[in-house]
Design an enzyme around this catalytic site. Structure first.
Site, PDB file in Angstrom:
ATOM      1  N   GLU A   1       2.663  -0.951   4.506  1.00  0.00           N
ATOM      2  CA  GLU A   1       2.350   0.424   4.134  1.00  0.00           C
ATOM      3  C   GLU A   1       3.656   1.184   3.859  1.00  0.00           C
ATOM      4  O   GLU A   1       4.615   1.069   4.614  1.00  0.00           O
ATOM      5  CB  GLU A   1       1.574   1.121   5.246  1.00  0.00           C
ATOM      6  CG  GLU A   1       0.159   0.606   5.445  1.00  0.00           C
ATOM      7  CD  GLU A   1      -0.838   1.263   4.497  1.00  0.00           C
ATOM      8  OE1 GLU A   1      -0.415   2.100   3.668  1.00  0.00           O
ATOM      9  OE2 GLU A   1      -2.037   0.945   4.608  1.00  0.00           O
TER      10      GLU A   1
ATOM     11  N   HIS B   1       0.844  -1.186   0.000  1.00  0.00           N
ATOM     12  CA  HIS B   1       0.000   0.000   0.000  1.00  0.00           C
ATOM     13  C   HIS B   1       0.890   1.252   0.000  1.00  0.00           C
ATOM     14  O   HIS B   1       2.045   1.196   0.392  1.00  0.00           O
ATOM     15  CB  HIS B   1      -0.841   0.089   1.283  1.00  0.00           C
ATOM     16  CG  HIS B   1      -1.576  -1.143   1.665  1.00  0.00           C
ATOM     17  ND1 HIS B   1      -2.948  -1.238   1.603  1.00  0.00           N
ATOM     18  CD2 HIS B   1      -1.152  -2.333   2.162  1.00  0.00           C
ATOM     19  CE1 HIS B   1      -3.345  -2.418   2.046  1.00  0.00           C
ATOM     20  NE2 HIS B   1      -2.262  -3.106   2.383  1.00  0.00           N
TER      21      HIS B   1
ATOM     22  N   ASP C   1      -3.775   2.070  -4.827  1.00  0.00           N
ATOM     23  CA  ASP C   1      -2.407   2.068  -4.318  1.00  0.00           C
ATOM     24  C   ASP C   1      -1.708   0.718  -4.534  1.00  0.00           C
ATOM     25  O   ASP C   1      -2.377  -0.314  -4.608  1.00  0.00           O
ATOM     26  CB  ASP C   1      -2.385   2.451  -2.832  1.00  0.00           C
ATOM     27  CG  ASP C   1      -3.278   1.590  -1.947  1.00  0.00           C
ATOM     28  OD1 ASP C   1      -4.427   1.343  -2.338  1.00  0.00           O
ATOM     29  OD2 ASP C   1      -2.825   1.179  -0.857  1.00  0.00           O
TER      30      ASP C   1
ATOM     31  N   HIS D   1      -2.539  -3.303  -3.282  1.00  0.00           N
ATOM     32  CA  HIS D   1      -3.884  -3.147  -2.731  1.00  0.00           C
ATOM     33  C   HIS D   1      -4.895  -3.020  -3.864  1.00  0.00           C
ATOM     34  O   HIS D   1      -6.013  -3.535  -3.781  1.00  0.00           O
ATOM     35  CB  HIS D   1      -3.920  -1.909  -1.830  1.00  0.00           C
ATOM     36  CG  HIS D   1      -5.092  -1.864  -0.903  1.00  0.00           C
ATOM     37  ND1 HIS D   1      -5.367  -0.778  -0.108  1.00  0.00           N
ATOM     38  CD2 HIS D   1      -6.074  -2.777  -0.633  1.00  0.00           C
ATOM     39  CE1 HIS D   1      -6.454  -1.014   0.610  1.00  0.00           C
ATOM     40  NE2 HIS D   1      -6.905  -2.219   0.310  1.00  0.00           N
TER      41      HIS D   1
END
Length: 281
Positions: free
Chosen positions: A106, A37, A169, A159
């Site tokens: 992330e 992400h 993303d 994602h």
């Protein structure tokens, strides 16, 4: 000696004792997917959001890259054995609810300068780059996770790929090809693309066949014969990863050739089944 003394291989818990002296060799990791992400926020805001009550991820990569004793620093926010809340309503290759079977990573990155709605409307969007040092840290992390959890190349995902009608993303600026050069993930072979482009030009696939190919690759797409929202989202996610310069979500020959090349490389049995069914038309 006290009767409650700890015995080798036996530990006391709340109301029971656990004997760990007979480990079974028949087991594997519960983790099947790595989902990447971007945060769409700076580091401080990303940490606040990802350590709050609504969403989380296992790892967060800061920007700019930080170091500790000469090594890039990565935040671990959730233990790998625990279920982080990062993928939401998601699916890949027949599995749903990928929070159950994935590690979420992330990457601090501001994302696009326009909204998702602007992208949907076909407006021009500028995407923030990913610094080299940040990607180098990501590669080191991914190599470790792949080795420990035996993750297949086809299960290292964006994602957008697992939730294509909701998410975009990490976007087309993310360097998937650099990851592939480092031995991570998938990428279509140039010669295979050219060969399939020629073959498909001679006999263009129907939209339903293209949808079956997307489903064979892993997307949750239903072969309806219509360019519906789920198909357009899957095409856009696919193009962002494998043809980032052009990701309009349209069903074109070049996209099909890249998809067929990937199926030949990584899922040849699925391509054979697709070709067999298409030849019956």
């Amino acid at each position: 000696m006290s009767g409650c003394a700890r015995q080798a291989g036996i530990t006391s818990q709340a109301g029971y004792a656990v004997d760990t002296r007979h480990p079974a060799p028949s087991h594997s990791s519960r983790v099947h997917h790595l989902v990447l992400h971007y945060t769409d926020a700076d580091e401080a805001e990303s940490l606040t959001i990802l350590t709050g009550p609504r969403v989380s991820a296992h790892y967060l990569l800061p920007r700019p890259a930080r170091h500790h004793r000469g090594q890039p620093l990565v935040y671990r926010l959730v233990e790998e054995s625990r279920r982080a809340w990062h993928a939401g309503d998601s699916a890949w290759a027949g599995r749903r609810h990928l929070n159950d079977t994935s590690i979420g990573i992330e990457i601090v990155n501001p994302g696009p300068d326009r909204s998702f709605a602007a992208l949907e409307a076909g407006e021009a969007v500028r995407w923030a780059p990913f610094p080299d040092a940040q990607i180098a840290a990501l590669i080191a992390l991914l190599r470790d996770l792949i080795a420990r959890h035996d993750i297949a190349a086809t299960d290292i995902l964006s994602h957008a790929e697992v939730a294509p009608t909701r998410k975009i993303d990490p976007g087309p600026a993310f360097p998937w090809r650099r990851l592939f050069a480092a031995g991570i993930g998938t990428w279509p072979d140039v010669a295979r693309i050219a060969r399939h482009r020629q073959a498909l030009a001679d006999r263009p696939p129907s939209l339903a066949t293209l949808q079956r190919a997307l489903a064979a690759w892993g997307y949750a797409v239903t072969p309806s014969g219509r360019l519906d929202a789920e198909t357009r989202g899957a095409l856009r996610a696919f193009q962002m990863r494998y043809r980032p310069a052009d990701h309009d979500g349209e069903a074109d020959l070049d996209t099909a050739a890249r998809l067929w090349a990937l199926l030949e490389q990584y899922r040849p049995e699925a391509l054979a089944a697709l070709d067999d069914r298409d030849s019956e038309r």
